[in-house]
Scaffold this motif. Structure first.
Motif, PDB file in Angstrom:
ATOM      1  N   ARG A  28      11.917 -10.629  -1.903  1.00  0.00           N
ATOM      2  CA  ARG A  28      12.110 -10.572  -0.461  1.00  0.00           C
ATOM      3  C   ARG A  28      12.688  -9.222  -0.078  1.00  0.00           C
ATOM      4  NH1 ARG A  28      14.641 -16.527   1.009  1.00  0.00           N
ATOM      5  NH2 ARG A  28      12.792 -17.737   0.378  1.00  0.00           N
ATOM      6  N   GLY A  29      12.047  -8.644   0.918  1.00  0.00           N
ATOM      7  CA  GLY A  29      12.528  -7.353   1.386  1.00  0.00           C
ATOM      8  C   GLY A  29      11.994  -6.184   0.587  1.00  0.00           C
ATOM      9  N   LYS A  30      11.199  -6.483  -0.459  1.00  0.00           N
ATOM     10  CA  LYS A  30      10.643  -5.402  -1.260  1.00  0.00           C
ATOM     11  C   LYS A  30       9.178  -5.216  -0.907  1.00  0.00           C
ATOM     12  CE  LYS A  30      13.786  -6.103  -5.158  1.00  0.00           C
ATOM     13  NZ  LYS A  30      13.889  -6.389  -6.607  1.00  0.00           N
ATOM     14  N   LEU A  31       8.760  -4.017  -0.617  1.00  0.00           N
ATOM     15  CA  LEU A  31       7.391  -3.697  -0.243  1.00  0.00           C
ATOM     16  C   LEU A  31       6.732  -2.913  -1.352  1.00  0.00           C
ATOM     17  CD1 LEU A  31       7.977  -2.588   3.451  1.00  0.00           C
ATOM     18  CD2 LEU A  31       7.272  -4.829   2.627  1.00  0.00           C
ATOM     19  N   THR A  32       5.461  -3.194  -1.537  1.00  0.00           N
ATOM     20  CA  THR A  32       4.720  -2.426  -2.520  1.00  0.00           C
ATOM     21  C   THR A  32       4.455  -1.031  -1.979  1.00  0.00           C
ATOM     22  OG1 THR A  32       2.612  -3.172  -1.646  1.00  0.00           O
ATOM     23  CG2 THR A  32       3.657  -4.547  -3.346  1.00  0.00           C
ATOM     24  N   SER A  33       4.012  -0.186  -2.875  1.00  0.00           N
ATOM     25  CA  SER A  33       3.754   1.201  -2.454  1.00  0.00           C
ATOM     26  C   SER A  33       2.595   1.257  -1.459  1.00  0.00           C
ATOM     27  CB  SER A  33       3.438   2.045  -3.678  1.00  0.00           C
ATOM     28  OG  SER A  33       2.297   1.519  -4.359  1.00  0.00           O
ATOM     29  N   ASP A  34       1.574   0.371  -1.639  1.00  0.00           N
ATOM     30  CA  ASP A  34       0.456   0.370  -0.696  1.00  0.00           C
ATOM     31  C   ASP A  34       0.895  -0.076   0.693  1.00  0.00           C
ATOM     32  OD1 ASP A  34      -1.132   1.205  -2.734  1.00  0.00           O
ATOM     33  OD2 ASP A  34      -1.933  -0.801  -3.206  1.00  0.00           O
ATOM     34  N   THR A  35       1.757  -1.104   0.728  1.00  0.00           N
ATOM     35  CA  THR A  35       2.234  -1.587   2.023  1.00  0.00           C
ATOM     36  C   THR A  35       3.073  -0.530   2.725  1.00  0.00           C
ATOM     37  OG1 THR A  35       2.271  -3.816   1.102  1.00  0.00           O
ATOM     38  CG2 THR A  35       3.437  -3.462   3.174  1.00  0.00           C
ATOM     39  N   ARG A  36       3.914   0.137   1.969  1.00  0.00           N
ATOM     40  CA  ARG A  36       4.735   1.195   2.579  1.00  0.00           C
ATOM     41  C   ARG A  36       3.869   2.326   3.095  1.00  0.00           C
ATOM     42  NH1 ARG A  36       8.287   0.163  -1.835  1.00  0.00           N
ATOM     43  NH2 ARG A  36       7.285   1.866  -2.998  1.00  0.00           N
ATOM     44  N   ALA A  38       0.782   2.016   4.129  1.00  0.00           N
ATOM     45  CA  ALA A  38       0.092   1.539   5.329  1.00  0.00           C
ATOM     46  C   ALA A  38       0.998   1.616   6.548  1.00  0.00           C
ATOM     47  CB  ALA A  38      -0.392   0.113   5.113  1.00  0.00           C
ATOM     48  N   TYR A  39       2.241   1.169   6.387  1.00  0.00           N
ATOM     49  CA  TYR A  39       3.184   1.247   7.507  1.00  0.00           C
ATOM     50  C   TYR A  39       3.456   2.696   7.903  1.00  0.00           C
ATOM     51  CZ  TYR A  39       4.288  -3.717   7.496  1.00  0.00           C
ATOM     52  OH  TYR A  39       4.214  -5.074   7.616  1.00  0.00           O
ATOM     53  N   MET A  40       3.490   3.572   6.917  1.00  0.00           N
ATOM     54  CA  MET A  40       3.771   4.978   7.221  1.00  0.00           C
ATOM     55  C   MET A  40       2.649   5.589   8.062  1.00  0.00           C
ATOM     56  SD  MET A  40       4.404   8.114   4.551  1.00  0.00           S
ATOM     57  CE  MET A  40       2.682   8.082   4.039  1.00  0.00           C
ATOM     58  N   PHE A  41       1.389   5.248   7.710  1.00  0.00           N
ATOM     59  CA  PHE A  41       0.275   5.817   8.462  1.00  0.00           C
ATOM     60  C   PHE A  41       0.131   5.158   9.841  1.00  0.00           C
ATOM     61  CE2 PHE A  41      -1.213   7.101   4.177  1.00  0.00           C
ATOM     62  CZ  PHE A  41      -1.385   8.454   4.436  1.00  0.00           C
ATOM     63  N   MET A  42       0.558   3.891   9.958  1.00  0.00           N
ATOM     64  CA  MET A  42       0.435   3.213  11.248  1.00  0.00           C
ATOM     65  C   MET A  42       1.556   3.563  12.218  1.00  0.00           C
ATOM     66  SD  MET A  42      -0.961  -0.638  10.582  1.00  0.00           S
ATOM     67  CE  MET A  42       0.443  -1.109   9.597  1.00  0.00           C
TER      68      MET A  42
END
Length: 328
Positions: A28-36, A38-42
């Motif tokens: 919980r609260g940990k994001l994968t590198s791909d998710t991070r 994606a959020y960075m580009f969005m």
């Protein structure tokens, strides 16, 4: 051969069953590198959408319920702006009429002309690439410069339009100076940049499988049958997209009426004062008048709701007249 009791006593015990594989625990609260990533580009798009779309929309909804001139503190007046719009404002219903007339004239003409030009440019003839370039060229030209040029073309005394009509021994027109000819003149200027519509139709036509045309020709189908039985059904989803785009474009028309009207306010009379120009006139009035941001915001919300209803109705009923592979 069965085992003796002694052998059974020395039989090694059955190995314990393998435990089921454990699913990787999601921290919980940990994001994968791909998710991070994606959020960075969005993030830039989300920030821009929030700052330039969501926030102004919320503020305009608040201002629509107030009396606000941009300088003093807004005064809450409830629904008075909407009541004034529908009952006492002498320019609102003429603005609605001018907008509807613009939509009725521009949307069908842009679709028909754009489709015909796309069909012509889809043919394999010499010089067709040059023709495509010339048709699309007005889209990339400066908007204000081309509209200003059209204003000289439609000059009733020395304009090129009346000169051409005189050479053809046809009756001349008042063009932008006439109440009945002003909106059709604006529609002609808007059709000047029909190249963008043509390009989308051309892409749709080139996506139609050529095997269908070959099979139709073998069966003896004529060009008209091929067009109405093969081409139109297969590009019908793109047709729906074009209808939505042209409706939104017509409802949000501002530059052409603002620049082409003789007084810049939507004249003569209220003949070219479309809703977008009415919103501008109330929000940014000329010298000697006080800005009415509250009333302009109320008109913005009426126009916004109209666009939402039009798009929703088009999307709701588009399945009736569009072809789909899943329809059968």
């Amino acid at each position: 051969m069965t085992a003796t009791p002694d052998q059974q006593l020395h039989r090694p015990p059955h190995p314990p069953p393998h435990p089921p594989p454990r699913r990787p625990r999601r921290g919980r609260g940990k994001l994968t590198s791909d998710t991070r990533a994606a959020y960075m580009f969005m993030t830039p798009a989300l920030v821009g959408f929030t700052v330039f779309v969501v926030y102004p929309l919320i503020r305009s909804a608040y201002f629509s319920l107030t009396q606000y001139n941009g300088l003093t503190t807004p005064t809450f007046v409830g629904l008075d702006n909407f009541r004034r719009m529908f009952t006492t404002d002498p320019s609102f219903w003429p603005s609605v009429r001018a907008t509807l007339l613009l939509v009725v004239l521009y949307v069908p003409l842009s679709l028909v002309i754009g489709l015909l030009l796309a069909v012509f440019c889809n043919r394999r003839i010499r010089g067709v690439r040059m023709v495509r370039t010339l048709i699309y060229l007005p889209v990339v030209l400066p908007v204000v410069a081309t509209i200003t040029l059209w204003k000289f073309v439609f000059n009733p005394q020395v304009g090129l339009a009346n000169q051409v009509l005189s050479w053809l021994h046809l009756p001349t027109s008042e063009w932008l100076s006439g109440s009945s000819s002003a909106i059709p003149s604006i529609v002609i200027v808007m059709l000047w940049s029909v190249g963008s519509t043509m390009i989308i139709f051309l892409a749709a036509l080139q996506a139609v499988p050529t095997e269908l045309y070959d099979a139709a020709r073998i069966d003896g189908a004529g060009p008209r049958t091929v067009f109405f039985r093969i081409t139109l059904p297969l590009i019908s989803p793109i047709m729906v997209l074009q209808v939505v785009l042209q409706l939104v474009t017509a409802l949000q028309t501002f530059n052409q009426p603002k620049i082409l009207s003789p007084d810049g306010q939507g004249g003569p009379g209220f003949s070219t004062r479309v809703l977008m120009l009415s919103i501008y006139n109330h929000g940014f009035p000329t010298l000697g008048r006080v800005a009415e941001f509250g009333y302009a915001s109320a008109q913005v919300w009426v126009l916004f709701l109209v666009i939402v209803v039009v798009i929703a109705a088009t999307a709701r009923f588009s399945s009736i007249w569009t072809y789909s592979d899943h329809a059968s």
